[in-house]
Design a protein around this motif. Structure first.
Motif, PDB file in Angstrom:
ATOM      1  N   ALA A  95      47.727  29.420  23.735  1.00  0.00           N
ATOM      2  CA  ALA A  95      49.295  28.677  22.825  1.00  0.00           C
ATOM      3  C   ALA A  95      48.526  30.241  21.414  1.00  0.00           C
ATOM      4  CB  ALA A  95      48.617  27.225  22.172  1.00  0.00           C
ATOM      5  N   LEU A  97      48.878  29.611  17.484  1.00  0.00           N
ATOM      6  CA  LEU A  97      48.967  28.607  16.014  1.00  0.00           C
ATOM      7  C   LEU A  97      49.405  29.922  15.054  1.00  0.00           C
ATOM      8  CD1 LEU A  97      46.171  26.816  17.033  1.00  0.00           C
ATOM      9  CD2 LEU A  97      48.110  26.728  18.052  1.00  0.00           C
ATOM     10  N   THR A 103      51.577  24.860  16.227  1.00  0.00           N
ATOM     11  CA  THR A 103      51.971  25.588  16.883  1.00  0.00           C
ATOM     12  C   THR A 103      53.014  26.790  17.123  1.00  0.00           C
ATOM     13  OG1 THR A 103      50.687  23.984  18.091  1.00  0.00           O
ATOM     14  CG2 THR A 103      52.450  25.296  19.356  1.00  0.00           C
ATOM     15  N   PRO A 106      54.334  27.308  22.781  1.00  0.00           N
ATOM     16  CA  PRO A 106      52.934  26.200  23.601  1.00  0.00           C
ATOM     17  C   PRO A 106      52.118  27.117  24.405  1.00  0.00           C
ATOM     18  CG  PRO A 106      55.231  26.072  23.960  1.00  0.00           C
ATOM     19  CD  PRO A 106      55.627  27.227  22.745  1.00  0.00           C
ATOM     20  N   GLU A 107      51.463  27.011  24.961  1.00  0.00           N
ATOM     21  CA  GLU A 107      50.284  27.650  25.813  1.00  0.00           C
ATOM     22  C   GLU A 107      51.306  27.973  26.899  1.00  0.00           C
ATOM     23  OE1 GLU A 107      46.767  26.266  27.875  1.00  0.00           O
ATOM     24  OE2 GLU A 107      47.893  25.370  29.115  1.00  0.00           O
TER      25      GLU A 107
END
Length: 432
Positions: A95, A97, A103, A106-107
């Motif tokens: 992810a 940041l 975030t 996201p992943e």
């Protein structure tokens, strides 16, 4: 459906490969070429020692991946590689940041048909106690920038101390007599002389006491011995204290300790000894690695375990007649050319060709003072020794060749002209 070619790592080799494949395959609709990197910008790694000394301002000389991708017809994806699933042919990206920990993305999982690992290398601390905690590394622009700020602050402090103590010096210890350590030592000497022009009224070459420590019997062990001798002589003339057969066994907050138990106090301690694959090479779903975490590949640059995965540059352990292809910029450049051809052949169903490394010589740049090296190695029975302005001109041309490989001839030449103008108008070194 077009195959996805995913390249992880936008270093010298990865970016050059993406530009070639974008122009050859993506532009023609034959493949989707995707370059993944954890940073939004690129800077040529062989120049990080100049960033560390302040001779290069990375904010001016860095290249935006997105801008290159738009021009050279590939896709860029910002993200840090964190895992590989070979069965499903996907990679995982961490992810993203923001500075506050929120975030941004996201992943994610990214599918591939062909995966190219161009993850580069990092400095090898060999597990020596205290090195990670107390020494500077120059593996990334961020690390080089951090060192540059600390170095400049150190010069400011010493310049002030010289008002009452004319013999005050900044003690700088550099471990590793390879190209990075040697070139950094010369750049720091030049920086100490240059700051005198920018208000450091008591600054001169003598305000830094630089010690270069090499565990082996000579500098530049991977290069011809005559380059080693010439380099040693040049460094000694610059006032650099070169210690050979000096093996470091421990680093403390204030000093380095050698094999005989002698402590060498240092204000700044830099570790530039040896290379290994980055730690994320351990996340390659069982692919075979060398003990130094380099991926084992065949002569076609394919993983010995998975023909859909290729590797190039410093992270690839590619065998040659004697040992492995050396981790050098010219190796990455040659591999990028070769792998572009092989991936094109792969899509056409043709047999892949074996990579053959050609050594075109070696050059060491000692800041503005000198340069030494050999040319045409591997092209003839002998080699041509060069030094001084000619050697420096050839050294600079290597970076220009990289720019041309990324941007094309016209834009590459325009960038070279722009860089030249910057050097005329901007300060000789970064002062903030």
């Amino acid at each position: 459906m077009k195959p996805d070619i995913v390249i992880i790592g936008g270093g010298a080799g990865g970016l050059e490969l993406a530009t070639r494949l974008g122009r050859r395959l993506d532009k023609r609709g034959q493949a989707n070429v995707i370059l993944v990197d954890r940073s939004p910008t690129h800077i040529w790694k062989p120049l990080l020692h100049e960033v560390a000394s302040g001779a290069m301002d990375s904010s001016v000389d860095q290249i935006s991946y997105r801008a290159v991708a738009r021009y050279r017809r590939f896709r860029f994806m910002l993200g840090e590689f964190s895992g590989l699933d070979r069965q499903n042919q996907t990679i995982t990206l961490n992810a993203i940041l923001d500075e506050d920990g929120n975030t941004v993305l996201p992943e994610r999982e990214l599918p591939y048909d062909y995966l190219v690992l161009a993850l580069g290398s990092i400095t090898n601390d060999f597990g020596i106690p205290g090195v990670k905690d107390h020494c500077y590394f120059l593996d990334s622009p961020e690390q080089a920038q951090h060192f540059q700020k600390t170095f400049l602050n150190t010069l400011m402090r010493v310049n002030s101390e010289r008002a009452t103590n004319p013999e005050a010096k900044a003690r700088i210890r550099i471990v590793g007599g390879g190209a990075t350590g040697v070139e950094l030592a010369a750049e720091l000497v030049y920086a100490a002389e240059t700051v005198h022009e920018y208000g450091f009224t008591r600054a001169d070459r003598g305000m830094v006491k630089i010690t270069l420590l090499e565990a082996g019997p000579r500098l530049l062990p991977a290069l011809p011995e005559r380059i080693s001798r010439d380099t040693l002589r040049e460094l000694q003339e610059l006032g650099v204290d070169v210690k050979l057969n000096a093996r470091i066994t421990q680093a403390t907050p204030e000093a380095l300790v050698d094999q005989d138990g002698h402590e060498m106090p240092g204000d700044l301690m830099v570790w530039a000894a040896g290379v290994q694959g980055p730690e994320l090479m351990n996340e390659l779903d069982g692919l075979s690695l060398q003990p130094n975490r380099m991926l084992k590949v065949s002569a076609t640059l394919q993983s010995v375990d998975d023909p859909a995965i290729f590797a190039m540059g410093d992270c690839a352990a590619c065998p040659q007649e004697q040992g492995f292809v050396p981790p050098r910029a010219q190796s990455a450049h040659q591999m990028a050319n070769h792998l572009a051809d092989n991936l094109e052949r792969q899509l056409a169903g043709k047999e892949l060709r074996a990579f053959q490394y050609r050594d075109y010589g070696s050059l060491i740049n000692l800041s503005q003072y000198s340069a030494v090296g050999t040319l045409m190695g591997g092209l003839s029975k002998g080699s041509l020794r060069v030094e001084g302005r000619i050697a420096r001109l050839v050294y600079v041309s290597l970076y220009r060749m990289h720019q041309i490989a990324v941007f094309g001839v016209m834009r590459g030449l325009l960038m070279a002209m722009t860089d030249r103008l910057h050097r005329v108008f901007k300060p000789k070194m970064k002062l903030h």
